[in-house]
Design a protein around this motif. Structure first.
Motif, PDB file in Angstrom:
ATOM      1  N   SER A   1     -55.962 -22.354 -33.649  1.00 13.51           N
ATOM      2  CA  SER A   1     -55.628 -21.147 -32.883  1.00 13.51           C
ATOM      3  C   SER A   1     -56.079 -21.316 -31.432  1.00 13.51           C
ATOM      4  O   SER A   1     -57.204 -21.751 -31.176  1.00 13.51           O
ATOM      5  CB  SER A   1     -56.298 -19.920 -33.497  1.00 13.51           C
TER       6      SER A   1
ATOM      7  N   ASP B   1     -58.639  -8.690 -22.947  1.00 18.47           N
ATOM      8  CA  ASP B   1     -58.702  -8.860 -24.402  1.00 18.47           C
ATOM      9  C   ASP B   1     -59.211  -7.569 -25.032  1.00 18.47           C
ATOM     10  O   ASP B   1     -60.384  -7.236 -24.946  1.00 18.47           O
ATOM     11  CB  ASP B   1     -59.627 -10.027 -24.767  1.00 18.47           C
TER      12      ASP B   1
ATOM     13  N   ASN C   1     -54.423  -9.711 -24.825  1.00 16.22           N
ATOM     14  CA  ASN C   1     -54.547  -9.834 -26.274  1.00 16.22           C
ATOM     15  C   ASN C   1     -54.764  -8.447 -26.851  1.00 16.22           C
ATOM     16  O   ASN C   1     -55.809  -7.827 -26.636  1.00 16.22           O
ATOM     17  CB  ASN C   1     -55.708 -10.764 -26.641  1.00 16.22           C
TER      18      ASN C   1
ATOM     19  N   GLU D   1     -45.888  -3.845 -31.432  1.00 19.37           N
ATOM     20  CA  GLU D   1     -46.948  -4.386 -32.281  1.00 19.37           C
ATOM     21  C   GLU D   1     -46.606  -5.801 -32.739  1.00 19.37           C
ATOM     22  O   GLU D   1     -47.468  -6.686 -32.795  1.00 19.37           O
ATOM     23  CB  GLU D   1     -47.159  -3.482 -33.497  1.00 19.37           C
ATOM     24  N   LYS D   2     -45.326  -6.015 -33.034  1.00 19.68           N
ATOM     25  CA  LYS D   2     -44.893  -7.354 -33.435  1.00 19.68           C
ATOM     26  C   LYS D   2     -44.965  -8.316 -32.257  1.00 19.68           C
ATOM     27  O   LYS D   2     -45.361  -9.487 -32.396  1.00 19.68           O
ATOM     28  CB  LYS D   2     -43.477  -7.291 -33.989  1.00 19.68           C
TER      29      LYS D   2
ATOM     30  N   VAL E   1     -47.023  -8.242 -29.629  1.00 17.56           N
ATOM     31  CA  VAL E   1     -48.384  -8.620 -29.231  1.00 17.56           C
ATOM     32  C   VAL E   1     -48.977  -9.649 -30.187  1.00 17.56           C
ATOM     33  O   VAL E   1     -49.967 -10.309 -29.862  1.00 17.56           O
ATOM     34  CB  VAL E   1     -49.324  -7.395 -29.132  1.00 17.56           C
ATOM     35  N   SER E   2     -48.373  -9.796 -31.354  1.00 15.77           N
ATOM     36  CA  SER E   2     -48.868 -10.776 -32.319  1.00 15.77           C
ATOM     37  C   SER E   2     -48.256 -12.155 -32.127  1.00 15.77           C
ATOM     38  O   SER E   2     -48.794 -13.132 -32.651  1.00 15.77           O
ATOM     39  CB  SER E   2     -48.579 -10.297 -33.754  1.00 15.77           C
ATOM     40  N   GLY E   3     -47.130 -12.224 -31.378  1.00 16.92           N
ATOM     41  CA  GLY E   3     -46.484 -13.527 -31.287  1.00 16.92           C
ATOM     42  C   GLY E   3     -45.851 -13.888 -29.967  1.00 16.92           C
ATOM     43  O   GLY E   3     -45.481 -15.050 -29.761  1.00 16.92           O
TER      44      GLY E   3
ATOM     45  N   ARG F   1     -53.870  -7.989 -30.266  1.00 17.02           N
ATOM     46  CA  ARG F   1     -53.725  -8.194 -31.706  1.00 17.02           C
ATOM     47  C   ARG F   1     -54.729  -7.329 -32.477  1.00 17.02           C
ATOM     48  O   ARG F   1     -55.828  -7.071 -32.012  1.00 17.02           O
ATOM     49  CB  ARG F   1     -53.942  -9.661 -32.068  1.00 17.02           C
ATOM     50  N   GLY F   2     -54.335  -6.897 -33.666  1.00 17.63           N
ATOM     51  CA  GLY F   2     -55.253  -6.133 -34.501  1.00 17.63           C
ATOM     52  C   GLY F   2     -55.312  -4.657 -34.176  1.00 17.63           C
ATOM     53  O   GLY F   2     -56.220  -3.962 -34.630  1.00 17.63           O
TER      54      GLY F   2
ATOM     55  N   SER G   1     -58.283  -6.873 -28.393  1.00 20.98           N
ATOM     56  CA  SER G   1     -57.882  -7.089 -29.781  1.00 20.98           C
ATOM     57  C   SER G   1     -58.833  -6.390 -30.744  1.00 20.98           C
ATOM     58  O   SER G   1     -59.997  -6.140 -30.428  1.00 20.98           O
ATOM     59  CB  SER G   1     -57.828  -8.589 -30.088  1.00 20.98           C
ATOM     60  N   ASN G   2     -58.298  -6.058 -31.921  1.00 19.60           N
ATOM     61  CA  ASN G   2     -59.093  -5.476 -33.008  1.00 19.60           C
ATOM     62  C   ASN G   2     -59.802  -4.189 -32.589  1.00 19.60           C
ATOM     63  O   ASN G   2     -61.012  -4.047 -32.733  1.00 19.60           O
ATOM     64  CB  ASN G   2     -60.113  -6.491 -33.540  1.00 19.60           C
TER      65      ASN G   2
END
Length: 583
Positions: free
Chosen positions: A561, A208, A231, A243-244, A246-248, A233-234, A210-211
């Motif tokens: 989520s 993880d 993960n 990038e798209k 990793v978000s979905g 995301r961010g 993310s962000n």
């Protein structure tokens, strides 16, 4: 006079010494003033309790350093929890060496750096040779110690979420440096790059990041052989398609994109040759064919002694069970995983007794006397979902405990404490048995964790007891399993793996050893003398092995989520030879 004053200020230490306790928790409103009076450190007398296995000091804004003497005075310490204090900017003196320590939680402090002499312990020889779980989340760390892998070579779970890190030390990803690391979390930092050498983490299952401030994901990430959950995301990635994704998209799709030369890895390093890609695809096809049985020859071998575990994906289940998690458990007992198992046969002989005994053994060993994790098993038919995992004040939490009348948690804990004292007097010894051994785990907690069903009934009060409502009986064949922990998500998964594989072994034993009904089984609600019914007895009227079905259970937040799903493809990965996992 001075000794008397110290004794009066720290009655918990008197009690722990007198009762030769192995667990000690210091928390609550009075702790801050006492620590301040001790110079912002723990009292030196604490380090004269060499029997301690578990020590927790939490929520103390005046605790700036543990104090000298910890390593020398607590050689048997297995778990050290120092969360939500004011430790920092370093640790002086350093914590180690602590040769038996397995769990270290320093989350929610003010640590900025952990340099040699002010860190976790020496690197040569390793200061924390048995450490499995390290939680440094919620600090102000700008960098990690370069010798972390040498200090804790057996690390399995590393949580760095919520710090100020802009990179990982190169030594962390050195070949063979952390061969057992399966969980790495570093969300909400300032990471600018991820080294391709992360592929050297051969056991990594969950990542993880993310962000952060990553612009690229190295293609070599796809070479991590066990990686199942990622993960990112961010992060503002240069590759907008990635990038798209990793978000979905699912982890498998993202890794495949990287593997075949997607732009996420900065020119696709290590995957330039088409022949290498084709070889990789061929190996994956062969592995998939072997998992699915190939031409079926392997399935014919030893069927009588083999037991199947069939994993039912959420998407295949018309009515999957879901656990919603309320945010207040974060400061109490934040981690939970669940699973549904169908097809257990607990009716013959002492099968139920063996099942309950196996849970006790897991609590003693892998769960480290419930200090690392607690497991609970329920009669599925009595469980009404969706479930809510939350925390409530002791006076508001009501439960019908196993073998007892309904009580508020506050009253139940008080009653158990009185029983423990009586037990000590009668047996004229310091140790106690049963639930009484775990009461200290609730000391100083303002709220208690609980699992609530759709009817509003509390069915579990970890780490103390389950509810009589969902009690497992001889006639139980379908179960809901839960594992909770204040330590890490990975220990929850490890315990769940062990429990389900143990259930598979027990079913195999039951099939191979046809037992008569046992009058010695003390299960009060067993239907003694009842004829075997194929609807309630999974093995009745069947030839050959009877598969256990393991249904995935999703754990989500209150907005829906996903937090975790069990079993994922990374779970139940290592099964004994007589158990086949079919996904």
């Amino acid at each position: 006079m001075a000794a008397a004053a110290v004794s009066e200020a720290w009655p918990e230490l008197d009690l722990a010494e007198r009762e030769r306790r192995r667990e000690l928790l210091l928390t609550g409103p009075g702790l801050e003033e006492r620590v301040r009076a001790a110079g912002g450190q723990l009292p030196p007398r604490l380090f004269t309790l060499p029997l301690l296995h578990y020590l927790e000091v939490s929520g103390c804004g005046s605790l700036r350093a543990p104090g000298p003497g910890l390593a020398q005075g607590l050689p048997q310490l297995h778990s050290l929890v120092l969360r939500r204090n004011a430790l920092g900017p370093g640790l002086s003196p350093e914590l180690g060496p602590l040769p038996a320590l397995r769990v270290l939680d320093l989350s929610g402090n003010a640590l900025e750096a952990l340099p040699p002499g002010q860190g976790l312990g020496p690197a040569e020889p390793p200061g924390l040779p048995q450490l499995q779980s390290l939680n440094l989340s919620g600090n102000r760390l700008r960098e990690l110690p370069a010798d972390l892998a040498r200090c804790a070579p057996r690390l399995q779970s590393l949580n760095l979420t919520g710090n100020c890190l802009d990179s990982f030390p190169a030594e962390l990803f050195r070949p063979g440096a952390l061969p057992l690391l399966s969980e790495l979390a570093a969300a909400d930092n300032c990471l600018r790059e991820l080294s391709p050498d992360i592929a050297h983490l051969a056991s990594l299952k969950t990542l993880d990041l993310s962000n952060n401030q990553l612009s690229e994901i190295p293609a070599e990430l796809a070479d991590c052989p066990k990686l199942k959950e990622i993960n990112f995301r961010g992060n503002k990635l240069r590759d907008k398609r990635l990038e798209k994704m990793v978000s979905g998209c699912q982890t498998r799709s993202i890794l495949e994109y990287l593997r075949v030369g997607g732009r996420g890895g900065g020119k696709g390093k290590g995957r330039a040759e088409g022949s290498e890609k084709e070889d990789s695809r061929k190996r994956r096809r062969e592995r998939r064919q072997r998992r699915e049985g190939g031409d079926g020859e392997e399935q014919d071998v030893g069927d009588a002694g083999r037991l199947l575990l069939r994993v039912l994906h959420v998407s295949e289940n018309p009515a999957p069970l879901t656990v919603r998690v309320s945010p207040e458990v974060r400061d109490v007992r934040p981690y939970i995983v669940g699973a549904v198992v169908r097809g257990m046969d607990l009716q013959p002989g002492n099968a139920l007794k063996r099942f309950l005994t196996s849970q006790t053994k897991l609590h003693e060993d892998l769960c480290e006397k419930r200090t690392a994790a607690t497991l609970a098993t329920h009669e599925l038919r009595a469980v009404k979902g969706p479930l809510l995992y939350c925390a409530r004040p002791p006076q508001d939490l009501k439960i019908v405990p196993l073998g007892r009348k309904e009580a508020k948690a506050k009253e139940l804990v008080r009653q158990l404490q009185l029983e423990a004292e009586e037990q000590r007097k009668q047996k004229k010894r310091q140790s106690v048995s049963g639930l009484h051994r775990y009461l200290h785990l609730l000391d100083g907690k303002e709220n208690y964790p609980c699992l609530v069903d759709a009817d509003g009934d509390v069915i579990s009060f970890p780490p103390i007891t389950n509810s009589e409502k969902t009690k497992v009986k001889k006639t139980t064949s379908d179960l809901f399993l839960e594992v909770t922990s204040a330590t890490s998500l990975q220990i929850c998964k490890d315990v769940m793996d062990a429990l389900i594989l143990k259930m598979a072994e027990m079913n195999k034993y039951t099939l191979e050893n046809k037992e008569e009904g046992s009058l010695s089984d003390t299960e009060a609600d067993a239907a003694s003398g009842q004829l075997s019914d194929p609807r309630t007895n999974p093995s009745a009227g069947k030839d050959g092995p009877s598969p256990l079905v393991v249904e995935q259970v999703r754990v989500v937040d209150l907005e829906g989520s996903l937090k975790v799903v069990y079993p994922s493809k990374a779970d139940l990965a290592i099964a004994p030879p007589h158990v086949t996992v079919v996904r």
